[in-house]
Design a protein around this motif. Structure first.
Motif, short mmCIF file in Angstrom:
data_model
loop_
_atom_site.label_atom_id
_atom_site.label_comp_id
_atom_site.label_asym_id
_atom_site.label_seq_id
_atom_site.Cartn_x
_atom_site.Cartn_y
_atom_site.Cartn_z
N GLU B 210 37.80 34.67 0.75
CA GLU B 210 38.85 33.85 0.14
C GLU B 210 39.43 34.56 -1.10
OE1 GLU B 210 38.47 29.45 -0.45
OE2 GLU B 210 38.27 30.02 -2.55
N ALA B 211 38.53 35.00 -1.98
CA ALA B 211 38.96 35.49 -3.29
C ALA B 211 39.83 36.75 -3.19
CB ALA B 211 37.74 35.76 -4.17
N VAL B 212 39.54 37.59 -2.20
CA VAL B 212 40.35 38.80 -2.02
C VAL B 212 41.81 38.42 -1.77
CG1 VAL B 212 40.81 40.59 -0.28
CG2 VAL B 212 38.53 40.38 -1.27
N MET B 213 42.01 37.38 -0.97
CA MET B 213 43.38 36.95 -0.68
C MET B 213 44.01 36.21 -1.85
SD MET B 213 44.60 38.13 2.00
CE MET B 213 45.24 37.73 3.60
N ASP B 217 47.51 37.39 -3.41
CA ASP B 217 48.66 36.50 -3.57
C ASP B 217 49.08 36.40 -5.04
OD1 ASP B 217 48.73 36.11 -0.89
OD2 ASP B 217 47.74 34.15 -0.91
N LEU B 218 48.11 36.40 -5.94
CA LEU B 218 48.44 36.33 -7.36
C LEU B 218 49.20 37.59 -7.79
CD1 LEU B 218 45.15 34.79 -8.82
CD2 LEU B 218 47.38 33.66 -8.58
N LEU B 219 48.79 38.73 -7.27
CA LEU B 219 49.48 39.97 -7.63
C LEU B 219 50.89 40.01 -7.06
CD1 LEU B 219 46.46 42.41 -7.24
CD2 LEU B 219 47.59 41.73 -9.37
N LEU B 220 51.07 39.46 -5.87
CA LEU B 220 52.42 39.37 -5.31
C LEU B 220 53.27 38.43 -6.16
CD1 LEU B 220 51.68 39.14 -1.45
CD2 LEU B 220 52.36 41.15 -2.78
N GLN B 221 52.66 37.31 -6.53
CA GLN B 221 53.37 36.32 -7.33
C GLN B 221 53.78 36.89 -8.69
OE1 GLN B 221 54.89 33.72 -7.08
NE2 GLN B 221 54.66 32.35 -8.83
N LEU B 241 39.77 33.86 -10.81
CA LEU B 241 41.05 34.54 -10.65
C LEU B 241 42.19 33.68 -11.18
CD1 LEU B 241 40.40 36.16 -7.16
CD2 LEU B 241 40.85 37.40 -9.30
N LEU B 242 42.10 32.36 -10.99
CA LEU B 242 43.13 31.47 -11.53
C LEU B 242 43.14 31.53 -13.06
CD1 LEU B 242 42.72 28.27 -9.31
CD2 LEU B 242 44.60 29.93 -9.25
N ARG B 243 41.95 31.62 -13.63
CA ARG B 243 41.83 31.73 -15.07
C ARG B 243 42.51 33.02 -15.55
NH1 ARG B 243 38.03 28.17 -17.30
NH2 ARG B 243 36.98 27.78 -15.33
N TRP B 244 42.23 34.08 -14.83
CA TRP B 244 42.84 35.37 -15.17
C TRP B 244 44.36 35.27 -15.04
CZ3 TRP B 244 45.70 38.18 -11.50
CH2 TRP B 244 46.21 39.39 -11.97
N ALA B 245 44.83 34.61 -13.97
CA ALA B 245 46.27 34.51 -13.73
C ALA B 245 46.95 33.80 -14.89
CB ALA B 245 46.52 33.77 -12.42
N LYS B 246 46.30 32.77 -15.39
CA LYS B 246 46.91 32.02 -16.49
C LYS B 246 47.07 32.95 -17.70
CE LYS B 246 46.99 27.71 -18.88
NZ LYS B 246 46.29 26.57 -19.43
N GLY B 247 46.03 33.71 -17.99
CA GLY B 247 46.08 34.65 -19.10
C GLY B 247 47.17 35.69 -18.90
N ALA B 248 47.39 36.06 -17.65
CA ALA B 248 48.38 37.10 -17.34
C ALA B 248 49.78 36.52 -17.18
CB ALA B 248 47.96 37.82 -16.07
N GLU B 296 40.01 20.80 -15.98
CA GLU B 296 40.78 21.60 -16.92
C GLU B 296 42.20 21.85 -16.45
OE1 GLU B 296 38.41 25.10 -17.26
OE2 GLU B 296 36.82 24.10 -18.41
N GLY B 297 42.46 21.63 -15.17
CA GLY B 297 43.82 21.77 -14.68
C GLY B 297 44.14 23.11 -14.03
N PHE B 298 43.17 24.04 -14.01
CA PHE B 298 43.44 25.30 -13.30
C PHE B 298 43.68 25.00 -11.82
CE2 PHE B 298 40.98 26.92 -16.90
CZ PHE B 298 41.86 27.88 -17.35
N ILE B 299 42.94 24.03 -11.34
CA ILE B 299 43.26 23.46 -10.04
C ILE B 299 43.92 22.13 -10.32
CG2 ILE B 299 42.30 22.50 -7.91
CD1 ILE B 299 40.15 24.65 -8.01
N GLY B 300 45.21 22.04 -10.02
CA GLY B 300 45.97 20.87 -10.47
C GLY B 300 46.13 19.79 -9.41
#
Lengths: 308, 445
Positions: B210-213, B217-221, B241-248, B296-300
């Motif tokens: 799961e996480a690889v995809m 997807d986050l990198l494409l986004q 990864l969602l946490r990282w995405a928010k930071g990025a 926390e809302g990372f998963i909304g």
């Protein structure tokens, strides 16, 4: 003390295992020609959905010795469509008037599900990569029978742990007797999550081999490996096979076990087998395991189906 | 209909309301919400001890029609929805034939209209035939009412195709909903790669599949900056990864299902196929990571991934049985009992995750009871206790892993566009004893 069916060893108490072992010892002591009657009048269906010679014949002999009737039901595996198996099997078994079913199947849980639909005992003769309880019981029996003290015994299991139903039963067979288990395999066949608590894991055979009182070899199961898990059997053999080079590493008095069938040249070399045959024929227990299988299965059938 | 709800407690975070309220419904809309509306000349319903919420929005449902009506139909799925307090659903396109063209989108909308229960928003396929090769006619489907795109059930394995699909959807302003799974890693697996699954000797699905995809997807986004939504996350690595995405600074939304939030691999027990789903149930560490991420809302978003299968299909050996569980009729009481009552989520957070947030994402008129909004309402009785029993489901299927669970917080009334669709567990058009509504309401003295 005994559950209705035997699918796995984790459902058996140590006392129940002891009872099986001593009943097996009783049968082994009896004269060869003697026959028994605890399964008299009972129809035991043998249904093996995967190739098997030893286990099926062993169960068949055990049933006959106990006076039971053997009914062989071998479905045409290849021609049956998935999804219809279950219903067909239920109907067939019911129509055969089975008192109990001894099965082997490639898909774990298939017969567990059947046991919820048909109210008769089921005894596993090996279930996919899940468990093979009578094999583990006969292994313990074989060691006990040789007068081996199981407590603190160092047992090394080498081979395809990931796909081994024997290993998954041995996980519950050795610890009750305080034997120490070490699993050895290439990482791809030995994921961390598979290793039970209290059991050690090693990737390098040579490091642990000198410790082993018992070296239990498992076959590399090519038929269960859809993916390419090993580059070649030769490479596996060089790293994990018991060959001439490893002879000096083996502990003096080591016992070698294998659930069969043995791939000579992969798990163990011809040279090593010849060496043991010449110098210490009592060290290789492969044939003895097979012989004891009948007594252990008699004990299981007697205790599970014969009303004790 | 015209109706006054009084004496209840309203939780409408979108509208900033949390407390006692009177809600006035006129026709198909909310007319007013106030602490006290004074004398109003409409029938009323006294909701002492009950709570009023905007109708739930389940953005991940498999209705199986067309093609697999033995499992579920649009009508039975919608009946299950309103029975569970869900007033709007988005349905996944993996039907037979798949919803990869405007005709199927129209067909689904038409059938839903005829069922006249919950509102149905179709999700169109990302690729033709859900084969992951050529992009489906997204614009045409959007014209007919598709509210997002997904190949759910299958990932879009080819990263180039996914990139172009996300770029294409950008123009339409609609979300791409990704089923994150690397098939080469998941290959043939049926349970989580954990102690339990390995002990059963079943082929496993690692969290990395799961996480690889998710990472891809986050990198494409990051490059495309469209609307990306990640479906049914199950692994704690995905949360990281969602946490990282928010930071990025990558904008993304994600959902978790009630079963992943509440169960672990242990639920599989001895080869119980009712606990076989994809992604699989994982460990308690994963479950807790999902619960925290939801708080926390990372998963909304909470979505059920309601996936009906016939009893005969699930009554098979573990390897052969299909993936999936149903959820529409159990989701709310499960989350109420196991998360709200346990202090893991507030009522308002639950309403946000299971109504307002998915409504915003899909850009549909739902998720709040502001004056002027459609009167899509659910009334919940926090004390109503019931044991989950598949026999009572309105869904055509019963494949739930929660059979026998004693739960509280059952919806007792579901209203869609001012029309009562469910009353005390009875569904309009489905329950023979569905009452004449006028007769059960009080009128002003």
């Amino acid at each position: 003390m005994f559950p209705k069916s035997l699918f796995n060893l984790n459902q058996l108490t140590t006392a129940a295992i002891e009872e099986i072992l001593s009943r097996a010892a009783y049968y082994k002591k009896k004269r060869k020609k003697e026959s028994f009657s605890s399964l008299k009048g009972k129809n035991i269906v043998l249904t093996f959905w995967e190739p098997s010679t030893r286990t099926r014949v062993s169960f068949e002999m055990a049933i006959r010795k106990l006076g039971g009737n053997v009914i062989n039901y071998s479905p045409e595996i290849s021609s049956e469509k998935k999804g219809e198996n279950l219903k067909d099997t239920v109907n067939t078994l019911a129509a055969l008037g089975a008192d109990a079913v001894i099965f082997r199947h490639s898909s774990p849980g298939f017969f567990n599900l059947l046991s919820q639909l048909i109210d008769i005992p089921f005894i596993s003769g090996g279930e996919g990569c899940y468990q093979h309880p009578t094999q583990a019981l006969l292994d313990i029996f074989t060691l006990r029978d040789r007068g081996v003290e199981l407590s603190q015994l160092k047992v090394i299991i080498v081979g395809d742990i990931l796909h081994s139903r024997v290993a998954r039963s041995l996980f519950y067979a050795f610890p009750p007797f305080s034997a120490e288990l070490t699993l050895v395999a290439p990482p791809v066949l030995l994921p961390e999550e598979l290793v039970p608590r209290g059991v050690s894991r090693a990737y390098h055979l040579d490091e642990v081999l000198p410790e082993g009182d018992v070296v239990y070899l498992l076959r590399v199961q090519r038929e269960r490996q859809g993916k390419n898990l090993l580059p070649s059997l030769a490479e596996y053999s060089a790293l994990y096979g018991i060959n001439e080079k490893r002879l000096p590493l083996l502990k003096k008095g080591v016992l070698l076990m294998h659930p069969g069938p043995v791939n000579v040249g992969t798990e163990i070399s011809r040279g090593v087998l010849d060496y043991f045959e010449k110098n210490c024929p009592g060290s290789v227990l492969f044939q003895e395991q097979v012989r004891n299988g009948v007594f252990v299965r008699m004990a299981v059938l007697d205790l599970f189906l014969g009303g004790g | 209909m015209d109706l006054l709800l009084k004496g209840g407690v309203l939780h409408d975070p979108e509208n900033g309301w949390e407390g006692p309220a009177e809600v006035l419904i006129r026709g198909n809309k909310i007319e007013a919400v106030s602490l006290s509306l004074g004398p109003v000349d409409v029938p009323f319903w006294d909701l002492q001890g009950k709570i009023i919420l905007p109708g739930l929005v389940d953005m991940h449902v498999h209705l199986r029609e067309p093609g697999n009506e033995g499992k579920e139909t649009i009508a039975t799925g919608c009946a299950a929805a309103v029975a569970g307090g869900v007033t709007s659903i988005a349905c996944m396109p993996n039907t037979d034939p798949p919803a990869d063209n405007k005709e199927i989108i129209c067909y689904i909308k038409e059938r839903a209209k005829r069922a006249d229960l919950a509102k149905v928003y179709p999700i169109g396929a990302i690729t033709r035939g859900i084969k992951g090769k050529e992009i489906a006619p997204m614009w045409e489907m959007a014209q007919e009412g598709a509210k997002g795109f997904s190949d759910d059930g299958n990932p879009v394995s080819d990263s180039g195709v996914m990139l172009r699909a996300m770029q294409y959807a950008l123009n339409l302003g609609l979300p791409v909903i990704s089923h994150c799974e690397d098939l080469s890693l998941a290959a043939g697996g049926v349970v989580h790669a954990g102690n339990h699954g390995y002990r059963l000797g079943l082929p496993v699905i690692s969290p990395a599949s799961e996480a690889v995809m998710v990472a891809r997807d986050l990198l494409l986004q990051k490059e495309i900056k469209g609307k990306l939504h990640l479906a049914h996350l199950s692994a704690r690595e995905s949360v990281e990864l969602l946490r990282w995405a928010k930071g990025a600074g990558i904008s993304v939304s994600a959902e978790a299902t009630p079963h992943h939030l509440l169960l672990t691999e242990e639920a599989v027990g001895n080869f119980k196929t009712e606990a076989k789903m994809n992604p699989p149930l994982r460990t308690s560490a994963d479950r807790e990571a999902l619960q925290r991420a939801l708080k926390e809302g990372f998963i909304g978003v909470i979505a059920t991934d309601h996936a009906p299968h016939r009893l005969q299909e699930k009554e098979d050996d573990f390897l052969s049985a299909p993936f999936g569980v149903i959820g529409l009729e159990t989701a709310f009481p499960l989350l109420w009992t196991k998360m709200v009552e346990e202090g893991l989520l507030t009522v308002s957070e639950l309403v946000d995750r299971f109504s307002s947030a998915p409504a915003r994402l899909l850009d549909i008129p739902a998720g709040s009871l502001k004056p002027g909004a459609p009167a899509d309402i659910v009334v919940v009785d926090p004390q109503a206790e019931q044991v989950v029993s598949g026999e009572r489901f309105f869904s055509r299927s019963r494949n739930t892993p929660f059979e026998g669970w004693r739960l509280k917080g059952y919806p007792v009334m579901t209203m869609v566009d001012g029309d009562i669709k469910m009353w005390q567990g009875k569904v309009k058009g489905f329950s023979e004893d569905f009452p004449e509504i006028k007769s059960i309401l009080q009128t002003r003295r």
